[in-house]
Design a protein around this motif. Sequence first.
Motif, PDB file in Angstrom:
ATOM      1  N   PRO A   1     -35.056  48.978 -23.707  1.00 32.85           N
ATOM      2  CA  PRO A   1     -34.920  47.537 -24.121  1.00 32.85           C
ATOM      3  C   PRO A   1     -36.063  47.336 -25.254  1.00 32.85           C
ATOM      4  O   PRO A   1     -37.147  48.233 -25.481  1.00 32.85           O
ATOM      5  N   CYS A   2     -35.584  46.613 -26.314  1.00 35.78           N
ATOM      6  CA  CYS A   2     -36.453  46.359 -27.211  1.00 35.78           C
ATOM      7  C   CYS A   2     -36.858  44.837 -27.272  1.00 35.78           C
ATOM      8  O   CYS A   2     -36.095  43.870 -27.876  1.00 35.78           O
TER       9      CYS A   2
ATOM     10  N   GLU B   1     -30.751  43.275 -23.888  1.00 35.82           N
ATOM     11  CA  GLU B   1     -32.159  44.015 -23.763  1.00 35.82           C
ATOM     12  C   GLU B   1     -32.815  43.308 -22.472  1.00 35.82           C
ATOM     13  O   GLU B   1     -33.446  44.072 -21.880  1.00 35.82           O
TER      14      GLU B   1
ATOM     15  N   THR C   1     -31.516  44.998 -19.167  1.00 41.12           N
ATOM     16  CA  THR C   1     -31.879  46.383 -19.050  1.00 41.12           C
ATOM     17  C   THR C   1     -33.555  46.063 -18.684  1.00 41.12           C
ATOM     18  O   THR C   1     -33.918  47.016 -17.850  1.00 41.12           O
ATOM     19  N   HIS C   2     -34.088  45.251 -19.133  1.00 45.42           N
ATOM     20  CA  HIS C   2     -35.611  45.134 -18.786  1.00 45.42           C
ATOM     21  C   HIS C   2     -35.629  44.778 -17.207  1.00 45.42           C
ATOM     22  O   HIS C   2     -36.532  45.177 -16.273  1.00 45.42           O
TER      23      HIS C   2
END
Length: 380
Positions: free
Chosen positions: A166-167, A271, A274-275
């Motif tokens: 993740p970003c 994102e 995913t985190h």
Amino acid sequence: MVSDLPSAGDLLIRPLAYRDVEVVQQRLCHEGVHDQPFGLPFFGDGQMTSPLHLLQWLMGMSKQRIYVAERDNQLLGVVQVAPFNENRTTWQVQQLAAQEFTEVGTQLLRHCFSSIIEARTWMVEINIDRREALDLYRQNGFQPLAHLTYWQISADQLAALAEGTPCLPNLLKVTNADARLLHELDTMSMPALVRQVFNRHYRDFQINLLDWLHHHLAGWWQQVQVHRAYVFEPQRKVAIASYTLHASQDGHLPHWLDLTVHPAYTHLYPEILTHIAQLVQSYAAAPLLLSSTDYQGEREAYLESWAEPIRRSLMMSRSVWHKVREVRSPLPEGLTLSEVLQGLQTHRRPQPGQIHTKEGAQAYYHEPPPKKTSPPEAQS
């Protein structure tokens, strides 16, 4: 407390007592008709026999109100309501169960409407498959507000999703100092009608000591760990996304995610999920549940492609402010307003008794005396 509203028979409506818990859980919540799967959240699965159960019950009753309907010493219904916001202007019907659902349920709802005078708006969330409950709330003034869809992400899908990277460079933990940022994010993420019904303040995003103790006590008893964080935008100095994750430690309950994303930053959905998938990998394998509303089109489109919808609900609201009925003009047909005003004029024109001129002279005008009429003999 006896309800002063008309009912069939002598129906007694009073607050829930400790002796009623067993009857409510065993008979009403299993045999009676209810508006949603019933279960008093702070009672636990069994009886309140331990001091821990009793302490949890007392802490829950500090905000929630539970009323039961009784006739001839027999419980016929129960309703649980609680304030939705900090200033207690919006109240939520959390659960309602009754054997004579339409009759007793209506009396319980009307008792809440009349006894909780601080509530300006009421709201409820009903499973769309429960037609009898939907009809009950419609008959009592509730109107549709938004449609909700509950999604389930399996443990295998979470494991596959956790392999990504993740970003989220500006992911910060939530504290009470961030309440105003979260309130602004909540305001921007919903339409005006829903925002008006919720009527939230920044204090709704702060946790006081009593709530902190209650949440930690419930989390310790149910083996649930809470994670709260938000994504900060440093250029605009605003929060663009936030989440609250209730992670099940033993896998007995599913993980629950409460997610809020700014409408202009919907690209953060992959994102953040995913985190979240990486966070739940440290707990027991369990599915993840989250919800979306019909005004969150991007979230529903994203989840629709790979998540499983497990329930659809309808959020309804009821306002205590009723529209004043317009009263038609009592004028007969063909009669205009000017003719009515002419009929309201005096019969004789009033004349001033004194007028001051520029030269200082005074002119006196008196009302002319009435004409004298001579007797009939004089006229003849």
